[in-house]
Design a protein around this motif. Structure first.
Motif, PDB file in Angstrom:
ATOM      1  N   ARG A  54       0.820  -1.206   0.000  1.00  0.00           N
ATOM      2  CA  ARG A  54       0.000   0.000   0.000  1.00  0.00           C
ATOM      3  C   ARG A  54       0.861   1.266   0.000  1.00  0.00           C
ATOM      4  NH1 ARG A  54      -5.292   0.339   1.167  1.00  0.00           N
ATOM      5  NH2 ARG A  54      -5.365  -1.794   1.925  1.00  0.00           N
ATOM      6  N   PHE A  55       2.097   1.127   0.426  1.00  0.00           N
ATOM      7  CA  PHE A  55       3.018   2.275   0.478  1.00  0.00           C
ATOM      8  C   PHE A  55       4.255   1.930  -0.356  1.00  0.00           C
ATOM      9  CE2 PHE A  55       0.422   2.238   4.284  1.00  0.00           C
ATOM     10  CZ  PHE A  55      -0.116   3.521   4.255  1.00  0.00           C
ATOM     11  N   PRO A  56       4.051   1.902  -1.672  1.00  0.00           N
ATOM     12  CA  PRO A  56       5.084   1.322  -2.546  1.00  0.00           C
ATOM     13  C   PRO A  56       6.297   2.224  -2.771  1.00  0.00           C
ATOM     14  CG  PRO A  56       3.282   2.189  -3.848  1.00  0.00           C
ATOM     15  CD  PRO A  56       2.864   2.335  -2.415  1.00  0.00           C
ATOM     16  N   TYR A  57       7.432   1.585  -2.973  1.00  0.00           N
ATOM     17  CA  TYR A  57       8.609   2.301  -3.456  1.00  0.00           C
ATOM     18  C   TYR A  57       8.458   2.610  -4.939  1.00  0.00           C
ATOM     19  CZ  TYR A  57      11.174   1.138   0.795  1.00  0.00           C
ATOM     20  OH  TYR A  57      11.598   1.041   2.089  1.00  0.00           O
ATOM     21  N   ASN A  58       7.652   1.788  -5.619  1.00  0.00           N
ATOM     22  CA  ASN A  58       7.462   1.988  -7.050  1.00  0.00           C
ATOM     23  C   ASN A  58       6.178   1.262  -7.446  1.00  0.00           C
ATOM     24  OD1 ASN A  58       8.179   3.047  -9.499  1.00  0.00           O
ATOM     25  ND2 ASN A  58      10.065   1.870  -9.728  1.00  0.00           N
ATOM     26  N   VAL A 139       7.589  13.064  -9.896  1.00  0.00           N
ATOM     27  CA  VAL A 139       6.427  13.757 -10.449  1.00  0.00           C
ATOM     28  C   VAL A 139       5.144  13.123  -9.927  1.00  0.00           C
ATOM     29  CG1 VAL A 139       5.225  14.341 -12.583  1.00  0.00           C
ATOM     30  CG2 VAL A 139       7.736  14.341 -12.512  1.00  0.00           C
ATOM     31  N   CYS A 140       5.129  11.807  -9.885  1.00  0.00           N
ATOM     32  CA  CYS A 140       3.915  11.064  -9.554  1.00  0.00           C
ATOM     33  C   CYS A 140       3.884  10.773  -8.057  1.00  0.00           C
ATOM     34  CB  CYS A 140       3.871   9.775 -10.347  1.00  0.00           C
ATOM     35  SG  CYS A 140       2.368   8.844 -10.107  1.00  0.00           S
ATOM     36  N   SER A 141       3.675  11.810  -7.245  1.00  0.00           N
ATOM     37  CA  SER A 141       3.759  11.609  -5.806  1.00  0.00           C
ATOM     38  C   SER A 141       2.424  11.863  -5.102  1.00  0.00           C
ATOM     39  CB  SER A 141       4.830  12.509  -5.212  1.00  0.00           C
ATOM     40  OG  SER A 141       4.494  13.855  -5.442  1.00  0.00           O
ATOM     41  N   ASP A 142       1.347  11.927  -5.861  1.00  0.00           N
ATOM     42  CA  ASP A 142       0.027  12.175  -5.259  1.00  0.00           C
ATOM     43  C   ASP A 142      -0.524  10.860  -4.713  1.00  0.00           C
ATOM     44  OD1 ASP A 142      -2.852  12.278  -5.044  1.00  0.00           O
ATOM     45  OD2 ASP A 142      -2.718  14.219  -6.040  1.00  0.00           O
ATOM     46  N   THR A 143      -0.772  10.828  -3.407  1.00  0.00           N
ATOM     47  CA  THR A 143      -1.161   9.554  -2.785  1.00  0.00           C
ATOM     48  C   THR A 143      -2.515   9.063  -3.291  1.00  0.00           C
ATOM     49  OG1 THR A 143      -2.048  10.780  -0.920  1.00  0.00           O
ATOM     50  CG2 THR A 143       0.158   9.872  -0.677  1.00  0.00           C
ATOM     51  N   GLN A 148      -5.576   4.816  -6.227  1.00  0.00           N
ATOM     52  CA  GLN A 148      -6.429   4.381  -7.328  1.00  0.00           C
ATOM     53  C   GLN A 148      -5.682   3.414  -8.220  1.00  0.00           C
ATOM     54  OE1 GLN A 148      -9.557   4.795  -7.610  1.00  0.00           O
ATOM     55  NE2 GLN A 148      -9.577   3.546  -9.461  1.00  0.00           N
ATOM     56  N   SER A 149      -4.425   3.712  -8.509  1.00  0.00           N
ATOM     57  CA  SER A 149      -3.681   2.833  -9.399  1.00  0.00           C
ATOM     58  C   SER A 149      -3.437   1.485  -8.732  1.00  0.00           C
ATOM     59  CB  SER A 149      -2.362   3.479  -9.813  1.00  0.00           C
ATOM     60  OG  SER A 149      -1.483   3.569  -8.726  1.00  0.00           O
ATOM     61  N   GLN A 156      -5.698  -6.002 -12.430  1.00  0.00           N
ATOM     62  CA  GLN A 156      -4.937  -6.499 -13.598  1.00  0.00           C
ATOM     63  C   GLN A 156      -4.124  -7.737 -13.234  1.00  0.00           C
ATOM     64  OE1 GLN A 156      -2.417  -3.606 -15.549  1.00  0.00           O
ATOM     65  NE2 GLN A 156      -3.925  -1.985 -15.258  1.00  0.00           N
ATOM     66  N   LEU A 157      -3.487  -7.687 -12.074  1.00  0.00           N
ATOM     67  CA  LEU A 157      -2.663  -8.818 -11.645  1.00  0.00           C
ATOM     68  C   LEU A 157      -3.519 -10.062 -11.407  1.00  0.00           C
ATOM     69  CD1 LEU A 157      -0.259  -6.931  -9.210  1.00  0.00           C
ATOM     70  CD2 LEU A 157       0.450  -8.115 -11.297  1.00  0.00           C
ATOM     71  N   LYS A 158      -4.710  -9.861 -10.855  1.00  0.00           N
ATOM     72  CA  LYS A 158      -5.611 -10.995 -10.631  1.00  0.00           C
ATOM     73  C   LYS A 158      -6.051 -11.595 -11.965  1.00  0.00           C
ATOM     74  CE  LYS A 158      -7.508  -9.812  -6.108  1.00  0.00           C
ATOM     75  NZ  LYS A 158      -8.674  -9.237  -5.391  1.00  0.00           N
ATOM     76  N   GLN A 159      -6.312 -10.736 -12.938  1.00  0.00           N
ATOM     77  CA  GLN A 159      -6.754 -11.227 -14.246  1.00  0.00           C
ATOM     78  C   GLN A 159      -5.666 -12.030 -14.953  1.00  0.00           C
ATOM     79  OE1 GLN A 159      -8.412  -7.882 -16.372  1.00  0.00           O
ATOM     80  NE2 GLN A 159     -10.093  -7.658 -14.910  1.00  0.00           N
ATOM     81  N   VAL A 160      -4.424 -11.544 -14.932  1.00  0.00           N
ATOM     82  CA  VAL A 160      -3.356 -12.321 -15.582  1.00  0.00           C
ATOM     83  C   VAL A 160      -3.080 -13.603 -14.793  1.00  0.00           C
ATOM     84  CG1 VAL A 160      -2.238 -10.342 -16.665  1.00  0.00           C
ATOM     85  CG2 VAL A 160      -1.360 -11.183 -14.504  1.00  0.00           C
ATOM     86  N   SER A 161      -3.316 -13.574 -13.489  1.00  0.00           N
ATOM     87  CA  SER A 161      -3.107 -14.776 -12.674  1.00  0.00           C
ATOM     88  C   SER A 161      -4.073 -15.874 -13.100  1.00  0.00           C
ATOM     89  CB  SER A 161      -3.311 -14.462 -11.189  1.00  0.00           C
ATOM     90  OG  SER A 161      -2.394 -13.480 -10.764  1.00  0.00           O
ATOM     91  N   ILE A 162      -5.312 -15.483 -13.353  1.00  0.00           N
ATOM     92  CA  ILE A 162      -6.312 -16.462 -13.802  1.00  0.00           C
ATOM     93  C   ILE A 162      -5.947 -16.957 -15.199  1.00  0.00           C
ATOM     94  CG2 ILE A 162      -8.742 -16.733 -14.467  1.00  0.00           C
ATOM     95  CD1 ILE A 162      -9.327 -14.606 -12.203  1.00  0.00           C
ATOM     96  N   LYS A 163      -5.645 -16.021 -16.082  1.00  0.00           N
ATOM     97  CA  LYS A 163      -5.358 -16.366 -17.477  1.00  0.00           C
ATOM     98  C   LYS A 163      -4.142 -17.277 -17.608  1.00  0.00           C
ATOM     99  CE  LYS A 163      -4.572 -14.133 -21.967  1.00  0.00           C
ATOM    100  NZ  LYS A 163      -4.280 -12.849 -22.636  1.00  0.00           N
TER     101      LYS A 163
END
Ligand SMILES: [Zn+2]
Length: 169
Positions: A54-58, A139-143, A148-149, A156-163
């Motif tokens: 939830r508090f990612p480095y990237n 630049v992209c530092s808005d929490t 949201q992302s 997206q990760l769940k969908q590729v996991s299923i696929k």
């Protein structure tokens, strides 16, 4: 050699939160499967859990942890160690299929002095990297944008996991 550190200002909320209570968020997530979506849990395997940080480095920063609350590798079983390394492999696959990193930092911190935010529960960081990302992240530092992302990326990760039938352990 030029050395660039990722700058992640939203992590201050996490670091400050560490002083407010002793609850282990990994154990909390392990014990509350009904809240997996809210807790950004990507996968549960037999002995491990994989969580989108939830508090990612990237973007796409994943945490792999044993279900058991153990602080270090000495206390992990061979089965737990094997599963965690396989989950590193599977996490890289899932991230390559979604956000196409150019590289990864994979690492572990032991003890608060090493920078471990959660020194009592063993975990492996998977941090995707892209050429030039040290500049991008400033630049992209808005929490709110990050939050949201995270939800979209988890989906997206769940969908590729299923696929792709991930994780294959
Ligand atoms: Zn724990």
């Amino acid at each position: 050699m030029k050395h660039n550190n990722l700058w992640a200002p939203w992590r201050i909320k996490y670091v400050q939160g560490l002083n407010e209570g002793n609850e282990c968020f990994i154990c909390h997530n392990v014990g509350n499967p009904q809240d997996d979506a809210d807790n950004l849990v990507l996968w549960r395997s037999e002995k491990s859990i994989v969580i989108l940080n939830r508090f990612p480095y990237n973007n796409g920063h994943l945490l792999i942890a044993p279900m058991r609350h153990i602080p270090d590798l000495d206390q992990a079983t061979d089965e737990e160690l094997t599963e965690m390394i396989k989950l590193v492999r599977e996490s890289q696959k899932a991230l390559r299929l979604t956000i196409k990193p150019h590289g990864f930092n994979v690492g572990m911190n032991f003890g608060r002095c090493s920078g471990a935010g959660l020194p009592d529960h063993l975990h492996i960081h998977i941090v995707p990297r892209w050429e030039g990302d040290t500049n991008f992240m400033k630049v992209c530092s808005d929490t709110d944008v990050i939050s949201q992302s995270l939800i979209e990326l988890l989906e997206q990760l769940k969908q590729v996991s299923i696929k792709h039938n991930l994780p294959r352990l």
